[in-house]
Design a protein around this motif. Structure first.
Motif, PDB file in Angstrom:
ATOM      1  N   GLU A 179       0.844  -1.196   0.000  1.00 48.06           N
ATOM      2  CA  GLU A 179       0.000   0.000   0.000  1.00 48.06           C
ATOM      3  C   GLU A 179       0.870   1.233   0.000  1.00 48.06           C
ATOM      4  O   GLU A 179       0.485   2.288   0.502  1.00 48.06           O
ATOM      5  CB  GLU A 179      -0.966  -0.023   1.189  1.00 48.06           C
ATOM      6  CG  GLU A 179      -1.939  -1.172   1.067  1.00 48.06           C
ATOM      7  CD  GLU A 179      -3.135  -1.053   1.972  1.00 48.06           C
ATOM      8  OE1 GLU A 179      -3.616   0.059   2.197  1.00 48.06           O
ATOM      9  OE2 GLU A 179      -3.579  -2.101   2.457  1.00 48.06           O
ATOM     10  N   SER A 201      -2.655  -2.343   6.298  1.00 46.50           N
ATOM     11  CA  SER A 201      -4.100  -2.253   6.557  1.00 46.50           C
ATOM     12  C   SER A 201      -4.646  -3.659   6.358  1.00 46.50           C
ATOM     13  O   SER A 201      -3.961  -4.512   5.807  1.00 46.50           O
ATOM     14  CB  SER A 201      -4.771  -1.259   5.600  1.00 46.50           C
ATOM     15  OG  SER A 201      -5.161  -1.906   4.402  1.00 46.50           O
ATOM     16  N   GLN A 203      -6.530  -4.655   4.251  1.00 46.51           N
ATOM     17  CA  GLN A 203      -7.123  -4.622   2.920  1.00 46.51           C
ATOM     18  C   GLN A 203      -7.401  -6.005   2.311  1.00 46.51           C
ATOM     19  O   GLN A 203      -8.531  -6.314   1.956  1.00 46.51           O
ATOM     20  CB  GLN A 203      -6.221  -3.808   1.991  1.00 46.51           C
ATOM     21  CG  GLN A 203      -6.781  -3.610   0.601  1.00 46.51           C
ATOM     22  CD  GLN A 203      -8.026  -2.764   0.599  1.00 46.51           C
ATOM     23  OE1 GLN A 203      -8.170  -1.847   1.407  1.00 46.51           O
ATOM     24  NE2 GLN A 203      -8.962  -3.093  -0.268  1.00 46.51           N
ATOM     25  N   LYS A 206      -9.836  -8.182   4.290  1.00 44.63           N
ATOM     26  CA  LYS A 206     -11.262  -7.816   4.251  1.00 44.63           C
ATOM     27  C   LYS A 206     -11.863  -8.165   2.896  1.00 44.63           C
ATOM     28  O   LYS A 206     -13.033  -8.542   2.812  1.00 44.63           O
ATOM     29  CB  LYS A 206     -11.497  -6.355   4.658  1.00 44.63           C
ATOM     30  CG  LYS A 206     -10.993  -5.280   3.741  1.00 44.63           C
ATOM     31  CD  LYS A 206     -11.427  -3.907   4.277  1.00 44.63           C
ATOM     32  CE  LYS A 206     -10.834  -2.764   3.476  1.00 44.63           C
ATOM     33  NZ  LYS A 206     -11.350  -1.465   3.892  1.00 44.63           N
ATOM     34  N   ASN A 223      -3.153  -0.244  11.896  1.00 44.00           N
ATOM     35  CA  ASN A 223      -2.345  -0.302  10.671  1.00 44.00           C
ATOM     36  C   ASN A 223      -0.918   0.104  10.984  1.00 44.00           C
ATOM     37  O   ASN A 223      -0.708   1.048  11.748  1.00 44.00           O
ATOM     38  CB  ASN A 223      -2.882   0.683   9.629  1.00 44.00           C
ATOM     39  CG  ASN A 223      -4.269   0.318   9.161  1.00 44.00           C
ATOM     40  OD1 ASN A 223      -4.760  -0.764   9.457  1.00 44.00           O
ATOM     41  ND2 ASN A 223      -4.889   1.218   8.443  1.00 44.00           N
ATOM     42  N   ARG A 225       2.705   1.359   9.390  1.00 43.97           N
ATOM     43  CA  ARG A 225       3.403   1.849   8.200  1.00 43.97           C
ATOM     44  C   ARG A 225       4.707   2.517   8.620  1.00 43.97           C
ATOM     45  O   ARG A 225       4.689   3.426   9.449  1.00 43.97           O
ATOM     46  CB  ARG A 225       2.516   2.840   7.427  1.00 43.97           C
ATOM     47  CG  ARG A 225       1.259   2.162   6.940  1.00 43.97           C
ATOM     48  CD  ARG A 225       0.298   3.045   6.195  1.00 43.97           C
ATOM     49  NE  ARG A 225      -0.943   2.288   6.010  1.00 43.97           N
ATOM     50  CZ  ARG A 225      -2.030   2.720   5.422  1.00 43.97           C
ATOM     51  NH1 ARG A 225      -2.060   3.932   4.928  1.00 43.97           N
ATOM     52  NH2 ARG A 225      -3.097   1.956   5.306  1.00 43.97           N
ATOM     53  N   GLN A 239      -7.765   2.607  12.219  1.00 42.55           N
ATOM     54  CA  GLN A 239      -8.761   3.063  11.253  1.00 42.55           C
ATOM     55  C   GLN A 239     -10.060   2.318  11.441  1.00 42.55           C
ATOM     56  O   GLN A 239     -10.079   1.180  11.891  1.00 42.55           O
ATOM     57  CB  GLN A 239      -8.172   2.999   9.853  1.00 42.55           C
ATOM     58  CG  GLN A 239      -8.507   1.839   8.997  1.00 42.55           C
ATOM     59  CD  GLN A 239      -7.714   1.901   7.669  1.00 42.55           C
ATOM     60  OE1 GLN A 239      -6.911   2.800   7.409  1.00 42.55           O
ATOM     61  NE2 GLN A 239      -7.943   0.931   6.837  1.00 42.55           N
ATOM     62  N   ASP A 241     -12.319   0.426   9.681  1.00 41.55           N
ATOM     63  CA  ASP A 241     -12.152  -0.252   8.410  1.00 41.55           C
ATOM     64  C   ASP A 241     -13.472  -0.927   8.047  1.00 41.55           C
ATOM     65  O   ASP A 241     -14.053  -1.636   8.874  1.00 41.55           O
ATOM     66  CB  ASP A 241     -11.021  -1.285   8.569  1.00 41.55           C
ATOM     67  CG  ASP A 241     -10.466  -1.712   7.250  1.00 41.55           C
ATOM     68  OD1 ASP A 241     -10.330  -0.857   6.353  1.00 41.55           O
ATOM     69  OD2 ASP A 241     -10.165  -2.918   7.093  1.00 41.55           O
ATOM     70  N   ASN A 459      -4.343   2.173  -3.918  1.00 44.39           N
ATOM     71  CA  ASN A 459      -3.894   0.799  -3.713  1.00 44.39           C
ATOM     72  C   ASN A 459      -4.196   0.010  -4.973  1.00 44.39           C
ATOM     73  O   ASN A 459      -5.014   0.427  -5.790  1.00 44.39           O
ATOM     74  CB  ASN A 459      -4.454   0.195  -2.418  1.00 44.39           C
ATOM     75  CG  ASN A 459      -5.939  -0.076  -2.477  1.00 44.39           C
ATOM     76  OD1 ASN A 459      -6.443  -0.551  -3.489  1.00 44.39           O
ATOM     77  ND2 ASN A 459      -6.645   0.226  -1.397  1.00 44.39           N
ATOM     78  N   SER A 495      -9.991   6.878   2.945  1.00 44.87           N
ATOM     79  CA  SER A 495     -10.101   6.620   1.521  1.00 44.87           C
ATOM     80  C   SER A 495     -10.542   5.200   1.309  1.00 44.87           C
ATOM     81  O   SER A 495     -10.377   4.331   2.169  1.00 44.87           O
ATOM     82  CB  SER A 495      -8.801   6.949   0.792  1.00 44.87           C
ATOM     83  OG  SER A 495      -7.780   6.141   1.238  1.00 44.87           O
ATOM     84  N   GLY A 496     -11.143   4.997   0.153  1.00 45.45           N
ATOM     85  CA  GLY A 496     -11.647   3.671  -0.158  1.00 45.45           C
ATOM     86  C   GLY A 496     -11.972   3.583  -1.623  1.00 45.45           C
ATOM     87  O   GLY A 496     -11.715   4.514  -2.394  1.00 45.45           O
ATOM     88  N   SER A 497     -12.535   2.445  -2.014  1.00 46.74           N
ATOM     89  CA  SER A 497     -12.840   2.270  -3.430  1.00 46.74           C
ATOM     90  C   SER A 497     -13.758   1.080  -3.629  1.00 46.74           C
ATOM     91  O   SER A 497     -13.930   0.261  -2.733  1.00 46.74           O
ATOM     92  CB  SER A 497     -11.550   2.034  -4.230  1.00 46.74           C
ATOM     93  OG  SER A 497     -10.868   0.883  -3.769  1.00 46.74           O
ATOM     94  N   ARG A 499     -13.699  -2.330  -5.587  1.00 44.18           N
ATOM     95  CA  ARG A 499     -12.507  -3.138  -5.883  1.00 44.18           C
ATOM     96  C   ARG A 499     -12.669  -3.918  -7.186  1.00 44.18           C
ATOM     97  O   ARG A 499     -13.782  -4.131  -7.657  1.00 44.18           O
ATOM     98  CB  ARG A 499     -12.256  -4.141  -4.757  1.00 44.18           C
ATOM     99  CG  ARG A 499     -12.601  -3.688  -3.363  1.00 44.18           C
ATOM    100  CD  ARG A 499     -11.704  -2.574  -2.877  1.00 44.18           C
ATOM    101  NE  ARG A 499     -12.029  -2.254  -1.472  1.00 44.18           N
ATOM    102  CZ  ARG A 499     -11.511  -1.232  -0.807  1.00 44.18           C
ATOM    103  NH1 ARG A 499     -10.684  -0.395  -1.403  1.00 44.18           N
ATOM    104  NH2 ARG A 499     -11.842  -1.009   0.449  1.00 44.18           N
ATOM    105  N   GLY A 540     -15.232  -0.654  -0.153  1.00 44.23           N
ATOM    106  CA  GLY A 540     -15.020  -0.357   1.266  1.00 44.23           C
ATOM    107  C   GLY A 540     -14.291   0.942   1.467  1.00 44.23           C
ATOM    108  O   GLY A 540     -14.072   1.720   0.525  1.00 44.23           O
ATOM    109  N   ILE A 541     -13.916   1.146   2.712  1.00 39.74           N
ATOM    110  CA  ILE A 541     -13.222   2.394   3.055  1.00 39.74           C
ATOM    111  C   ILE A 541     -12.465   2.187   4.363  1.00 39.74           C
ATOM    112  O   ILE A 541     -12.840   1.320   5.174  1.00 39.74           O
ATOM    113  CB  ILE A 541     -14.227   3.563   3.191  1.00 39.74           C
ATOM    114  CG1 ILE A 541     -13.501   4.911   3.295  1.00 39.74           C
ATOM    115  CG2 ILE A 541     -15.165   3.371   4.400  1.00 39.74           C
ATOM    116  CD1 ILE A 541     -14.400   6.108   3.051  1.00 39.74           C
ATOM    117  N   GLY A 542     -11.407   2.939   4.558  1.00 42.58           N
ATOM    118  CA  GLY A 542     -10.720   2.975   5.850  1.00 42.58           C
ATOM    119  C   GLY A 542     -10.711   4.419   6.320  1.00 42.58           C
ATOM    120  O   GLY A 542     -10.247   5.305   5.603  1.00 42.58           O
TER     121      GLY A 542
HETATM  122  N1  ASP Z   1      -6.867  -0.003   2.823  1.00 41.74           N
HETATM  123  C1  ASP Z   1      -7.170   1.368   2.559  1.00 41.74           C
HETATM  124  C2  ASP Z   1      -6.314   2.272   3.448  1.00 41.74           C
HETATM  125  O1  ASP Z   1      -5.814   1.833   4.464  1.00 41.74           O
HETATM  126  C3  ASP Z   1      -8.580   1.714   2.858  1.00 41.74           C
HETATM  127  C4  ASP Z   1      -9.524   1.100   1.908  1.00 41.74           C
HETATM  128  O2  ASP Z   1      -9.355   1.242   0.687  1.00 41.74           O
HETATM  129  O3  ASP Z   1     -10.504   0.514   2.370  1.00 41.74           O
HETATM  130  O4  ASP Z   1      -6.165   3.441   3.169  1.00 41.74           O
END
Ligand code: ASP
Length: 595
Positions: A179, A201, A203, A206, A223, A225, A239, A241, A459, A495-497, A499, A540-542
């Protein structure tokens, strides 16, 4: 009746009011201040819930022992609740009408002299505060931040559970999820030479849960990083999530808006939902940022058409080679020449060549070193497009792509976020307290500056916009994605999307990024295999929980809303981590430290 009654206390230090007068109570807490007034001892006894004034009269059996009491001693005090004399009523605190006349006192624990004053505004080094975090968290503001954090988490959990989301934990010992950040790794004792990675995350897990048919997932997930740290970054962050199946972006937006509305209503604020939406490209060209602070207008204008054939080659040259001239206009009376010079320096660090400007004290007689290059028609067109009023000042950005807008966006953010600059530019207080915004349709891919290869912008699991998939073969750099960011007051909150839910599309996108079939199988086998067995469309989104709580608590530093945060160098002064391992541990882990 207090709900916090225990076998040691009848009430907390925040409970007692005039209606308790006459009762006998037992309180426990810390001694905050002690003073002797004409032979009578007054103390403030403090706990998480408040402060109660304790009086010890000379005739009390515990008068003598009060001599020993020092700040932060833990005490248990029994006594009678009495009204305060009129001159010592305190309307600022809940217990301000009463005091407790002590008849019994037990020292539960003594305290060393304090390394710093626990007063609200004590200017103590953060390092010292973190080293003695147990004392730092006794400060009212800090403790309340954590209480608020717990409440917000509770609201999020209750809300998502009410919508039948399942809270499912995913592994902390896992393998790297790409990521964009560096991983923290953990050596495996049982598998010499092999390492776990802590998740950037949840990601991939999930998404696998969606492939498993779990339908609605959430987790307050940690998370990890390994990035350069800043005030709004920590090596580990939390987050909210979320992932859902058989949904589109609109479903995620509705869930998040409902959750935010609940959270903000708990602090007495009503949000306007649905939140406004903006295309990524609009955010960039109108505000010069993918996270514009919409509490303010201050829109950036594209004035390229006016100067296409201008005699001012700095402008026309850039425009003819495909670039743009952008303009940001604000009230100019408070903006001095030296401030302009300072802003120019800031922008030069961001690769701007300079910062042209025009002052419109009298719009008919613009002042600027560049006006001599412009025709009266160009000036008139500019005044008209920018709707210039007397006293304003316009800054210009010049360059290729989004650069001229980003440069004006940097100025815009400076003026908004710096109180002094906001005053200079005559910015009014914003009309709204909370400006939520969805920024949508980020580009799917961008060129990696180092390798020159396509890489993901957020991502690698984000789906391209369905109507633009054909362009993946011909013009991948211009494919928009189903990526969305949630922005609050200029902060990227999440942010999210939607998939990629088929193996074919996911492999195609990995392929564009230069991964071979073998590399995909090796690095992302778990995900692509799961997609191969009827994985549902999912999104989804985080949401950055530390940032959210920080904003609600009104602090710029997320360290103020994390119980045990790390310093800027990633250290924890309290636990003294990171720390070396001894030889035996290293050996067991098959590790050797090379100098
Ligand atoms: N995994 C993404 C992030 O940590 C969040 C997501 O796209 O659900 O930013």
């Amino acid at each position: 009746m207090t709900t916090k009654k225990t076998s040691m206390r009848t009430h907390t230090c925040g409970d007692l009011t005039a209606k308790d007068i006459g009762g006998t109570v037992t309180l426990c807490g810390w001694m905050d201040v002690k003073r002797n007034h004409g032979g009578v001892v007054f103390m403030n006894l403090r706990d998480l819930y408040g402060i109660t004034q304790i009086v010890v009269r000379p005739e009390s059996p515990v008068f003598k022992p009060t001599d020993e009491l020092k700040s932060e001693y833990a005490l248990k005090i029994t006594g009678k609740v009495v009204p305060r004399p009129p001159e010592s009523l305190n309307t600022k605190i809940a217990t301000g009408e009463i005091e407790v006349e002590a008849s019994d006192l037990e020292i539960l624990n003594t305290s060393q002299p304090l390394p710093f004053d626990l007063g609200e505004h004590a200017g103590v080094l953060e390092e010292t505060r973190l080293k003695h975090r147990y004392l730092d968290l006794r400060r009212r503001k800090m403790a309340h931040n954590l209480v608020l954090r717990s409440r917000v988490a509770g609201i999020a959990r209750a809300y998502l559970s009410s919508l039948d989301f399942n809270e499912i934990e995913t592994p902390l010992l896992t393998r790297s999820t790409p990521e964009g950040a560096r991983d923290f790794v953990v050596p495996s004792r049982a598998n010499p030479g092999k390492f776990y990675a802590l998740p950037q995350s949840p990601q991939v897990f999930k998404q696998v849960l969606m492939a498993s048919g779990l339908d609605r997932y959430f987790q307050l997930a940690r998370n990890f990083r390994d990035e350069e740290l800043r005030s709004d970054r920590q090596p580990e962050h939390t987050q909210i999530d979320i992932e859902m199946s058989f949904v589109t972006e609109a479903d995620i937006a509705a869930v998040v808006e409902g959750m935010m509305s609940r959270i903000f209503s708990s602090i007495g604020d009503t949000l306007d939902a649905p939140f406004p939406e903006m295309e990524y490209s609009d955010a960039m060209s109108r505000y010069g940022s993918d996270k514009p602070d919409l509490r303010y207008g201050l829109e950036i204008a594209d004035v390229s058409e006016i100067f296409r054939d201008s005699g001012f080659k700095v402008f026309s040259g850039a425009i003819k080679s495909g670039g743009h001239v952008s303009a940001l206009t604000m009230s100019g009376a408070g903006i001095s020449r030296s401030l302009i010079d300072r802003l120019e320096e800031t922008l030069k660090k961001q690769n701007a060549k300079g910062l042209p400007w025009i002052r419109w004290s009298d719009p008919a007689k613009p002042e600027s070193p560049i006006v001599k290059f412009f025709t009266p028609e160009e000036m008139e067109a500019l005044r008209k497009q920018l709707d210039i009023k007397p006293g304003q000042l316009t800054f210009f950005g010049v360059g290729a792509g989004y650069a001229p807008f980003i440069h004006m966006g940097i100025l815009r953010t400076e003026f908004i976020s710096d109180k002094k600059l906001a005053e200079c530019a005559g910015l009014e207080k914003p009309a709204k307290k909370w400006a939520f915004l969805w920024v949508r349709h980020f580009p799917l891919l961008e060129k990696d500056a180092q390798t020159g290869r396509w890489t993901f912008t957020h991502n690698p699991f984000t789906a391209p916009l369905p109507e633009e998939t054909a362009k993946l073969d011909t013009d991948p750099g211009n494919v928009r994605s189903c990526q969305y960011d949630l922005v609050l007051n200029g902060v990227e909150l999440g942010s999210g999307s939607a998939r990629n839910h088929t193996r074919a599309m996911q492999e195609k996108i990995f392929g564009l990024m230069g991964y071979s079939k073998e590399e995909i199988a090796e690095k992302f086998g778990m995900l692509v295999n799961a997609l191969d067995f009827g994985a549902p469309p999912h999104a989804g989104i985080g949401i950055g929980f530390d940032r959210l709580v920080g904003i609600i608590c009104g602090t710029d530093s997320i360290r103020d809303v994390i119980a045990f945060p790390k310093t800027a160098s990633g250290a924890c002064p309290l636990s003294e981590s990171p720390a070396p391992l001894d030889e035996a541990q290293l050996k067991e882990l098959h590790l050797r430290i090379t100098p």
